[in-house]
Write a protein that holds these residues in place. Structure first.
Motif: not given
Length: 203
Positions: A154-176
């Protein structure tokens, strides 16, 4: 050939991948055709003894038979290929093409290492190719084939989640800022920037 009772106590740990086909019955120089070990290009071979400069003792990797067979050594096979190239060059009138062919590297065996599986440590598989060759389809099929053995990161990204995306499922979302700190701390295997956002794969 070593007998069952006279096998050396310590064998070589050398393993090679064959880069040519070998049939002992067709080899006119093998000391004993019955003692030869046939193999195909791509086979993994465990070299038992390299004492003879021309004929190694070997067996197929994973073969339960204890008796080894004879295969041509690297030096012998390279000499054969060099001779065939030189003979071919003498029969060919295009001198430049022959010189280019002679400069090609002669490859016979590729040394490989046996990696022991560690259940607690996953082994990464990297699928590389241009867009449209089916990497995602291959990944999907591998996971469907054996979900206990194959998983996707599951890749990490600094971008904001898109509608329907869940943290830890599609991406791990972190601030930059956090992601940049983690990159500086060496926590990512690979990372890059796309359209102003960071993406990466953690260790």
């Amino acid at each position: 050939m070593p007998s069952e009772s006279q096998r050396p106590s310590r064998e070589n740990r050398v393993r090679v991948r064959a880069l040519f086909d070998f049939a002992a019955a067709l080899d006119r120089y093998i000391p004993c055709k019955e003692a030869g070990l046939d193999f195909r290009r791509g086979d993994i071979i465990h070299i038992v003894s390299q004492d003879d400069p021309y004929w190694w003792q070997a067996r197929h990797e994973g073969d339960k038979q204890m008796r080894a067979g004879l295969i041509p050594s690297r030096m012998l096979q390279e000499k054969r290929i060099a001779y065939e190239r030189a003979h071919s060059a003498n029969n060919n009138s295009d001198q430049q093409e022959n010189e280019d062919f002679d400069r090609q590297e002669i490859v016979t065996y590729e040394e490989v290492a046996r990696l022991m599986p560690y259940p607690a440590v996953p082994r990464p598989i990297v699928l590389i190719g241009p867009p449209g060759v089916g990497r995602n389809e291959l990944k999907r099929r591998l996971i469907a084939l054996d979900p206990d053995k194959f998983r996707t990161t599951i890749p990490y990204t600094s971008r904001l989640p898109k509608p329907g995306e869940a943290d830890g499922v599609d991406y791990h979302f972190l601030d930059r800022q956090q992601m940049e700190r983690d990159i500086d701390d060496g926590l990512f295997v690979e990372f890059g920037e796309y359209k102003g956002n960071l993406y990466g794969t953690a260790n």
